[in-house]
Design a protein around this motif. Sequence first.
Motif: not given
Ligand code: AMP
Length: 218
Positions: A36-39, A65-67, A161-163
Amino acid sequence: MAKYIVLLGPPGAGKGTQAKIIAEKHGLVHVSSGDLFRENLKGQTELGRKAQGFMNRGELVPDDITIDMVRDRLKREDCVKGALLDGFPRTPAQADALEEMLKDFNGKVDIVPYIAVPSEVLIERLGGRWTCRLNGHVFHEKFNPPKKAGICDYDGSELYQREDDKPATVANRIKVYFEQTAPLIEYYRSRGLLAEVDGTLPIEKVTEKLMAAIEKAQ
Ligand code: AMP
């Protein structure tokens, strides 16, 4: 009643790989906070801009923010029957928030499969990881190579490759996991919800064990 499964484990344990296999085979909705963050990063949204610095440093994005982001996702129509959560919760505060929000969705956390992998193995795995641009399918140049180098087996899109899979960030992500997320192992164990699976086994074996744990909880 809706069913919610929380997949727990360090970065590089195989949560994303397993979540995709299990979701595709069993018709569960896969909710990955990292995806979701990457999108949002790709779409250059305000949320993406807020998260970018934390992600690139391998730090956690702040809880509030995440919640909010995950609550909005779980509210959507496709999650009425529940979801397979991958990468959320990552702190005890997020776990408390999840418990609260699921009450509103007529559910609770039903089972927490924990994919255990020692840290030496994680560093090696994250180093050679390649991710598909279209759907986030994950490959490893040594342990799980794509049929054709640089191309996703499932959707033909380009692998990158992810950053945050670059060496400097990998070490920090693992440190952050042990400091902030590992306490969730006890959090869920004490609630009788944890099901530990050996994440060093071959991918198909890990899937089998995860499925057995999920079925037992139903
Ligand atoms: P992931 O793909 O799960 O490894 O997440 C990639 C990055 O997104 C993490 O290193 C965090 O910077 C952020 N992230 C993902 N999920 C969370 C979470 N539940 N809480 C805080 N940051 C998150």
